[in-house]
Each structure stands twice: as structure tokens, then as C-alpha cells.
Enzyme design. Structure first.
Site, PDB file in Angstrom:
ATOM      1  N   ALA A  66       0.873  -1.168   0.000  1.00  0.00           N
ATOM      2  CA  ALA A  66       0.000   0.000   0.000  1.00  0.00           C
ATOM      3  C   ALA A  66       0.911   1.218   0.000  1.00  0.00           C
ATOM      4  CB  ALA A  66      -0.863  -0.009   1.248  1.00  0.00           C
ATOM      5  N   GLY A 112       0.434  -4.877   0.895  1.00  0.00           N
ATOM      6  CA  GLY A 112      -0.775  -4.889   0.055  1.00  0.00           C
ATOM      7  C   GLY A 112      -0.564  -5.585  -1.284  1.00  0.00           C
ATOM      8  N   GLU A 115      -0.964  -9.158  -0.499  1.00  0.00           N
ATOM      9  CA  GLU A 115      -2.398  -9.333  -0.193  1.00  0.00           C
ATOM     10  C   GLU A 115      -3.229  -9.338  -1.475  1.00  0.00           C
ATOM     11  OE1 GLU A 115      -2.175  -6.097   2.754  1.00  0.00           O
ATOM     12  OE2 GLU A 115      -3.188  -7.460   4.135  1.00  0.00           O
ATOM     13  N   GLU A 135       4.426  -5.289   7.324  1.00  0.00           N
ATOM     14  CA  GLU A 135       3.716  -4.182   7.991  1.00  0.00           C
ATOM     15  C   GLU A 135       4.165  -3.930   9.421  1.00  0.00           C
ATOM     16  OE1 GLU A 135       2.319  -6.315   5.929  1.00  0.00           O
ATOM     17  OE2 GLU A 135       0.810  -5.335   4.674  1.00  0.00           O
TER      18      GLU A 135
HETATM   19  N1  COA Z   1       4.627   3.034  -0.638  1.00  0.00           N
HETATM   20  C1  COA Z   1       5.036   4.189  -1.192  1.00  0.00           C
HETATM   21  N2  COA Z   1       6.145   4.309  -1.921  1.00  0.00           N
HETATM   22  C2  COA Z   1       6.883   3.192  -2.109  1.00  0.00           C
HETATM   23  C3  COA Z   1       6.522   1.951  -1.569  1.00  0.00           C
HETATM   24  C4  COA Z   1       5.331   1.897  -0.804  1.00  0.00           C
HETATM   25  N3  COA Z   1       4.881   0.763  -0.272  1.00  0.00           N
HETATM   26  N4  COA Z   1       7.449   1.036  -1.917  1.00  0.00           N
HETATM   27  C5  COA Z   1       8.353   1.691  -2.658  1.00  0.00           C
HETATM   28  N5  COA Z   1       8.016   2.986  -2.783  1.00  0.00           N
HETATM   29  C6  COA Z   1       8.731   4.044  -3.508  1.00  0.00           C
HETATM   30  C7  COA Z   1       9.956   4.532  -2.738  1.00  0.00           C
HETATM   31  O1  COA Z   1       9.582   5.480  -1.764  1.00  0.00           O
HETATM   32  C8  COA Z   1      10.763   5.108  -3.865  1.00  0.00           C
HETATM   33  O2  COA Z   1      10.224   6.373  -4.221  1.00  0.00           O
HETATM   34  P1  COA Z   1      11.193   7.661  -4.465  1.00  0.00           P
HETATM   35  O3  COA Z   1      12.075   7.238  -5.607  1.00  0.00           O
HETATM   36  O4  COA Z   1      10.244   8.757  -4.810  1.00  0.00           O
HETATM   37  O5  COA Z   1      11.952   7.837  -3.204  1.00  0.00           O
HETATM   38  C9  COA Z   1      10.488   4.187  -5.028  1.00  0.00           C
HETATM   39  O6  COA Z   1       9.263   3.522  -4.711  1.00  0.00           O
HETATM   40  C10 COA Z   1      11.568   3.130  -5.226  1.00  0.00           C
HETATM   41  O7  COA Z   1      11.750   2.426  -4.012  1.00  0.00           O
HETATM   42  P2  COA Z   1      13.154   2.221  -3.276  1.00  0.00           P
HETATM   43  O8  COA Z   1      12.894   1.999  -1.817  1.00  0.00           O
HETATM   44  O9  COA Z   1      14.083   3.332  -3.632  1.00  0.00           O
HETATM   45  O10 COA Z   1      13.670   0.877  -3.981  1.00  0.00           O
HETATM   46  P3  COA Z   1      14.699  -0.191  -3.401  1.00  0.00           P
HETATM   47  O11 COA Z   1      15.022  -1.086  -4.506  1.00  0.00           O
HETATM   48  O12 COA Z   1      15.794   0.484  -2.657  1.00  0.00           O
HETATM   49  O13 COA Z   1      13.846  -1.019  -2.289  1.00  0.00           O
HETATM   50  C11 COA Z   1      11.891  -2.180  -1.460  1.00  0.00           C
HETATM   51  C12 COA Z   1      12.764  -1.812  -2.694  1.00  0.00           C
HETATM   52  C13 COA Z   1      10.665  -2.900  -1.961  1.00  0.00           C
HETATM   53  C14 COA Z   1      12.690  -3.110  -0.529  1.00  0.00           C
HETATM   54  C15 COA Z   1      11.509  -0.891  -0.694  1.00  0.00           C
HETATM   55  O14 COA Z   1      10.956   0.044  -1.639  1.00  0.00           O
HETATM   56  C16 COA Z   1      10.506  -1.080   0.396  1.00  0.00           C
HETATM   57  O15 COA Z   1      10.851  -1.573   1.464  1.00  0.00           O
HETATM   58  N6  COA Z   1       9.242  -0.646   0.167  1.00  0.00           N
HETATM   59  C17 COA Z   1       8.200  -0.705   1.168  1.00  0.00           C
HETATM   60  C18 COA Z   1       7.712  -2.108   1.366  1.00  0.00           C
HETATM   61  C19 COA Z   1       6.661  -2.158   2.444  1.00  0.00           C
HETATM   62  O16 COA Z   1       6.915  -1.940   3.607  1.00  0.00           O
HETATM   63  N7  COA Z   1       5.426  -2.478   2.030  1.00  0.00           N
HETATM   64  C20 COA Z   1       4.326  -2.606   2.933  1.00  0.00           C
HETATM   65  C21 COA Z   1       3.561  -1.346   2.980  1.00  0.00           C
HETATM   66  S1  COA Z   1       2.177  -1.492   4.071  1.00  0.00           S
END
Ligand code: COA
Length: 260
Positions: A66, A112, A115, A135
Site C-alpha cells: 500500500a 498490500g 495481499e 507491515e
Molecule cells: N509506498 C510508497 N512508496 C513506495 C513503496 C510503498 N509501499 N514502496 C516503494 N516505494 C517508492 C519509494 O519510496 C521510492 O520512491 P522515491 O524514488 O520517490 O523515493 C520508489 O518507490 C523506489 O523504491 P526504493 O525503496 O528506492 O527501492 P529499493 O530497490 O531500494 O527497495 C523495497 C525496494 C521494496 C525493498 C523498498 O521500496 C521497500 O521496502 N518498500 C516498502 C515495502 C513495504 O513496507 N510495504 C508494505 C507497505 S504497508
């Protein structure tokens, strides 16, 4: 409705819906959820669409969760509303959709995103995919059905470990857990899903919808799945598809189902 965050493309019998926010790793904001609801409803109504495939745009993510930026300052009520409307519009909606929905997990499926994949009728992953429900690392729990569907799919102990550690598993681990049915290369993912879809399209659409309903009944509180099965089984006898399917078999020809 104009779509800003998804793409929907229909061929003869398959509709492919791609979540298309690759710069945000296809994170699900509210607008994306509404667009997905609209596209799924439309594909389900379309007589030609026999199977829907959902995937993510780009090579990195199915859906990375999400959209955290959207709910970071929500209060308790807003949190409850977010989960309620999301479950209604997308997650429960997909699970109960009469048209089969396959998740083609092409990269990160987190929060999400996993999910969403779990709400689909089954899942295929590419070998670069990573899955998890992280989460609790954000101080929240899965709110789009993850605490319910993950134990259903992989068992309580494994679900507890995955959710409480906020860990990630790779595609092969997900295959071993039964979370995904198949693992392919990234290039093969969509052709492979289309191949499975083409097997589904040969069968009776009304019987397929009835099977989805009966299987889902097992997981509904206060519902006796065996009774739903009997009811749905009986209903099939009144359909054109049943008349066609049985006649085709007896006449040694391929059935041509009308879906009625
Ligand atoms: N919500 C909002 N933005 C998200 C996102 C999310 N769930 N997941 C990734 N993004 C965005 C990042 O903020 C980033 O945006 P920016 O370039 O404007 O800063 C972009 O997507 C790329 O992500 P980034 O974190 O730079 O890539 P990465 O390869 O370093 O890491 C992940 C990849 C998936 C490990 C990491 O993005 C992450 O941990 N995301 C969140 C996962 C999460 O907790 N999901 C559950 C949400 S309830």
C-alpha cells in the site's frame, strides 16, 4: 473512467491488467485501488473475457505494498476506513469475482501487493520475485486480508513467522510453501500464465464461476461448503453449458460453451 495508474488490455479471451506506477514500485494508492475495481468489474462483465491476469509494470515489482505516503498521518478511524474500503473494493471483490483471476508476480509483492496476489484465485511467480508482509516493521499489521489469507494458504505457523519477522521469502520458498503454484523466468511469466488461462477458457464459464463460489465457501464463517457445493452442483444441471458439455462428450466433439 480514465486510468492514470493501471493499464488494461484485452485479447480474445484474456484481459491483462497491469499496475502501472513503476517509479513507486507500483504501490497501491487509493486511486489505483479504485481503478483496479473499475477495470475488474468491466472485465468481469465482458462476455469475451474468460480469464483476468494481474501483473505489475516494469521488471522490479508486482506491487511493493500500500502507498505508505498516503496513510502515514492517518488516525484510527481513517485506518479502519482504509482497510474496509480497500477490502470491499479490491481484495474481497477479486476473491469473489466469478471470472478467474491469476496473479502474475513479476517482482516484489510486499504488504498490500502480496495481499492483492493472495486475493487472486491462484498465483504464478517469476524467479526474481520476493514476497512478504512487512507491515509490523512500520508499526501496523496487514489490513487488506493478509492475516487471514496467508495462514489459509501456507498454514498458521509459517504465516506467524513471516508476519512477525516482517521477513521476505523468494519465489522458490513461496513455491515450497504453496503460496505460488509455479515459478518461471521473468520472460516466461506472462506466456506461462496465458497458457494456463487458455486451458481455463476451454471450460464452461458458468461451471467455473460455480466452482469458485463453492471453493470460497469453505473459508466463509457460518457457511457449510458442502451445502453450497450441492446447491451449485444442482444449479449446473439447469444451464445451457451443461447441456452442451454433456452432449459434446457423448457426440465425441469439442464443446462450444455459451456461458449461459
Ligand atoms: N509506498 C510508497 N512508496 C513506495 C513503496 C510503498 N509501499 N514502496 C516503494 N516505494 C517508492 C519509494 O519510496 C521510492 O520512491 P522515491 O524514488 O520517490 O523515493 C520508489 O518507490 C523506489 O523504491 P526504493 O525503496 O528506492 O527501492 P529499493 O530497490 O531500494 O527497495 C523495497 C525496494 C521494496 C525493498 C523498498 O521500496 C521497500 O521496502 N518498500 C516498502 C515495502 C513495504 O513496507 N510495504 C508494505 C507497505 S504497508
Amino acid at each position: 473512467m480514465t486510468y492514470n495508474h493501471i493499464l488494461s488490455k484485452s485479447t480474445d479471451t484474456i484481459t491483462l491488467i497491469s499496475i502501472n506506477r513503476p517509479s513507486k514500485l507500483n504501490a497501491l494508492n487509493i486511486e489505483t485501488i479504485e481503478e483496479l475495481h473499475h477495470a475488474l468489474k468491466k472485465a468481469n462483465k465482458d462476455k469475451n473475457t474468460k480469464v483476468i491476469i494481474i501483473t505489475g509494470s516494469g521488471e522490479k515489482a508486482f506491487v511493493a505494498g500500500a502507498d505508505i505516503s498516503e496513510f502515514a498521518d492517518f488516525n484510527e478511524d481513517e485506518g479502519k476506513n482504509l482497510a474496509t474500503s480497500g477490502q470491499e473494493l479490491l481484495f474481497d471483490f477479486i476473491e469473489n469475482l466469478p471470472t478467474p483471476v491469476i496473479a502474475a508476480i513479476n517482482g516484489f509483492a510486499l504488504g498490500g501487493g502480496l495481499e492483492l496476489a493472495m486475493a487472486c484465485h491462484f498465483r504464478v511467480a517469476s524467479d526474481n520475485a520476493k514476497m512478504g508482509l512487512p507491515e509490523v516493521s512500520l508499526g501496523v499489521i496487514p489490513g487488506y486480508g493478509g492475516t487471514q489469507r496467508l495462514p489459509q494458504l501456507i498454514g498458521k505457523g509459517r504465516a506467524m513467522e513471516l508476519i512477525l519477522t516482517a521477513g521476505m521469502i523468494d519465489a522458490n520458498q513461496a513455491l515450497a510453501y504453496g503460496l505460488v503454484n509455479h515459478v518461471t523466468t521473468q520472460a516466461e511469466l506472462l506466456p506461462f500464465c496465458e497458457k494456463i488461462a487458455s486451458k481455463i477458457t476451454r471450460n464452461s464459464p458458468v461451471a467455473i464461476s460455480a466452482a469458485i463460489k463453492a471453493i470460497n465457501a469453505h473459508y466463509e464463517d457460518g457457511i457449510n461448503g458442502f451445502e453450497v457445493e450441492i446447491e451449485e452442483f444442482g444449479n449446473c444441471f439447469g444451464t445451457d453449458d451443461f447441456a452442451e458439455g454433456t452432449s459434446a462428450f457423448l457426440e465425441k466433439r469439442k464443446a462450444d460453451f455459451s456461458g449461459e
